[in-house]
Design a protein around this motif. Structure first.
Motif, PDB file in Angstrom:
ATOM      1  N   GLU A  71       0.841  -1.191   0.000  1.00 32.62           N
ATOM      2  CA  GLU A  71       0.000   0.000   0.000  1.00 32.62           C
ATOM      3  C   GLU A  71       0.878   1.243   0.000  1.00 32.62           C
ATOM      4  O   GLU A  71       1.737   1.411   0.863  1.00 32.62           O
ATOM      5  N   GLU A  93      -1.397   0.027  -5.587  1.00 27.66           N
ATOM      6  CA  GLU A  93      -2.401   0.246  -4.548  1.00 27.66           C
ATOM      7  C   GLU A  93      -2.038   1.527  -3.804  1.00 27.66           C
ATOM      8  O   GLU A  93      -0.952   1.635  -3.228  1.00 27.66           O
ATOM      9  N   ALA A 118      -3.542   4.657  -1.081  1.00 33.38           N
ATOM     10  CA  ALA A 118      -4.573   5.039  -0.114  1.00 33.38           C
ATOM     11  C   ALA A 118      -4.217   6.386   0.498  1.00 33.38           C
ATOM     12  O   ALA A 118      -3.041   6.707   0.687  1.00 33.38           O
ATOM     13  N   SER A 139      -4.718   9.006   3.777  1.00 34.21           N
ATOM     14  CA  SER A 139      -4.974   8.977   5.210  1.00 34.21           C
ATOM     15  C   SER A 139      -4.911  10.385   5.781  1.00 34.21           C
ATOM     16  O   SER A 139      -4.033  11.176   5.417  1.00 34.21           O
ATOM     17  N   PRO A 146     -10.254   6.754   4.143  1.00 36.89           N
ATOM     18  CA  PRO A 146     -10.323   5.424   4.754  1.00 36.89           C
ATOM     19  C   PRO A 146      -9.251   5.160   5.806  1.00 36.89           C
ATOM     20  O   PRO A 146      -9.239   4.092   6.415  1.00 36.89           O
ATOM     21  N   ARG A 147      -8.354   6.095   6.011  1.00 37.93           N
ATOM     22  CA  ARG A 147      -7.280   5.930   6.979  1.00 37.93           C
ATOM     23  C   ARG A 147      -7.178   7.200   7.826  1.00 37.93           C
ATOM     24  O   ARG A 147      -7.530   8.285   7.390  1.00 37.93           O
ATOM     25  N   VAL A 203      -8.207  -1.641  13.309  1.00 41.82           N
ATOM     26  CA  VAL A 203      -8.994  -1.849  12.090  1.00 41.82           C
ATOM     27  C   VAL A 203     -10.463  -1.557  12.388  1.00 41.82           C
ATOM     28  O   VAL A 203     -10.984  -1.954  13.437  1.00 41.82           O
ATOM     29  N   ASP A 217     -15.481  -1.740   6.985  1.00 41.32           N
ATOM     30  CA  ASP A 217     -15.309  -1.388   5.572  1.00 41.32           C
ATOM     31  C   ASP A 217     -13.861  -1.073   5.210  1.00 41.32           C
ATOM     32  O   ASP A 217     -13.590  -0.214   4.371  1.00 41.32           O
ATOM     33  N   GLY A 218     -12.920  -1.743   5.873  1.00 37.45           N
ATOM     34  CA  GLY A 218     -11.515  -1.569   5.527  1.00 37.45           C
ATOM     35  C   GLY A 218     -10.863  -0.346   6.110  1.00 37.45           C
ATOM     36  O   GLY A 218      -9.696  -0.054   5.802  1.00 37.45           O
ATOM     37  N   ARG A 251      -8.856   2.000   8.631  1.00 37.27           N
ATOM     38  CA  ARG A 251      -7.725   1.664   9.492  1.00 37.27           C
ATOM     39  C   ARG A 251      -7.247   2.916  10.223  1.00 37.27           C
ATOM     40  O   ARG A 251      -7.193   4.011   9.646  1.00 37.27           O
TER      41      ARG A 251
END
Length: 276
Positions: A37, A142, A144, A146, A168-169, A219, A222-223, A225
């Motif tokens: 990631e 990949e 992401a 944050s 998502p982070r 965690v 829905d993923g 973190r």
């Protein structure tokens, strides 16, 4: 493949094609890697004005234990800042473009290849992040995004509820300020609603980080973190943007009109005692 290549594509897809927009990331040299990631941190805030606590949080996000590819600094919109400072020295008001200019000047030289400043409005930011994730994914990477925040901005009931968009982070760093209520009696961060228990991360050698910096992770649904970067280094509990505004208003007689007429060099001169 270079991060800068995808940044240029995503900026253009978001219709950010001015010379200033495209110049913002020309110094970024990160390279995306397959099979892992690739994390980009979004460091948002009012930054009215920026100070050494902000810079400490920024630099902590570049720690090897975090493994971030880069950080984008996201000053808040003027309308949001006006609401925030309405009851706390509203006469000290740096417009968004001025705060972006100051940030571009104060990022330490040794970190500038991994940091750029978002100088546009918030509105195309989600378009930009969505485009960057999609473009890199099409080439097998990949990526992401944050949030990067200090512990005083954590909402344990909904930690991902951070302006301007949910990501998502979330990485919390107490490098600039320590909030004791963020930790349990056993030394681990307190559990957030919708997230599981915290686990202490191991370094590349399979051992826990040293006592100076500990990275925790949890965690959520829905993923999602969460990360908590716990530092034993100095925390500047005595410095805050609110206190700085009060000091500048009283000692320098600064107001919005004068602040936004001053050159960036002059503003940096005023802020120098509060910067590293």
């Amino acid at each position: 493949m270079s991060l800068q290549h995808y940044l240029q594509l995503a900026y253009k897809e978001s219709r950010l094609t001015s010379a200033a927009d495209l110049a913002a990331f020309q110094h970024v040299t990160g390279t995306l890697q397959r099979g892992r990631e690739n994390l980009i941190l979004v460091y948002g805030g009012s930054f009215n004005p920026p100070h050494r606590g902000h810079i400490d949080v920024l630099l902590s996000g570049l720690a090897p234990s975090v493994g971030a590819l880069g950080i984008v600094v996201l000053p808040s919109e003027d309308f949001h800042l006006r609401h925030k400072v309405a009851k706390s020295h509203p006469e000290f008001f740096l417009r968004m473009e001025r705060r972006a200019e100051i940030w571009a000047a104060i990022v330490p030289a040794h970190s500038r290849d991994r940091v750029w400043v978002w100088a546009s409005t918030w509105y195309p930011f989600k378009t930009f992040t969505d485009a960057l994730v999609r473009l890199t994914k099409a080439d097998g990477f990949e990526l992401a995004f944050s949030h990067l925040i200090g512990p005083d901005n954590v909402n344990p009931d909904d930690p991902l509820d951070i302006l301007p968009y949910r990501l998502p982070r979330i990485l919390v760093s107490n490098r600039g300020r320590h909030v004791a209520t963020g930790f349990s009696s056993d030394g681990s961060p307190t559990v957030w609603k919708g997230f599981g228990e915290w686990s202490r991360c191991a370094n590349d050698k399979g051992q826990a980080e040293d006592s100076d910096t500990v990275l925790w992770t949890c965690v959520g649904a829905d993923g999602a973190r969460g990360y908590y970067l716990q530092s034993a280094g100095p925390a500047y509990a005595d410095i805050s943007s609110t206190n700085l505004r009060e000091m500048f208003v009283r000692s320098q007689g600064l107001d919005e009109g004068r602040l936004n007429q001053l050159s960036t060099e002059t503003l940096l001169g005023f802020l120098a005692p509060m910067l590293p």
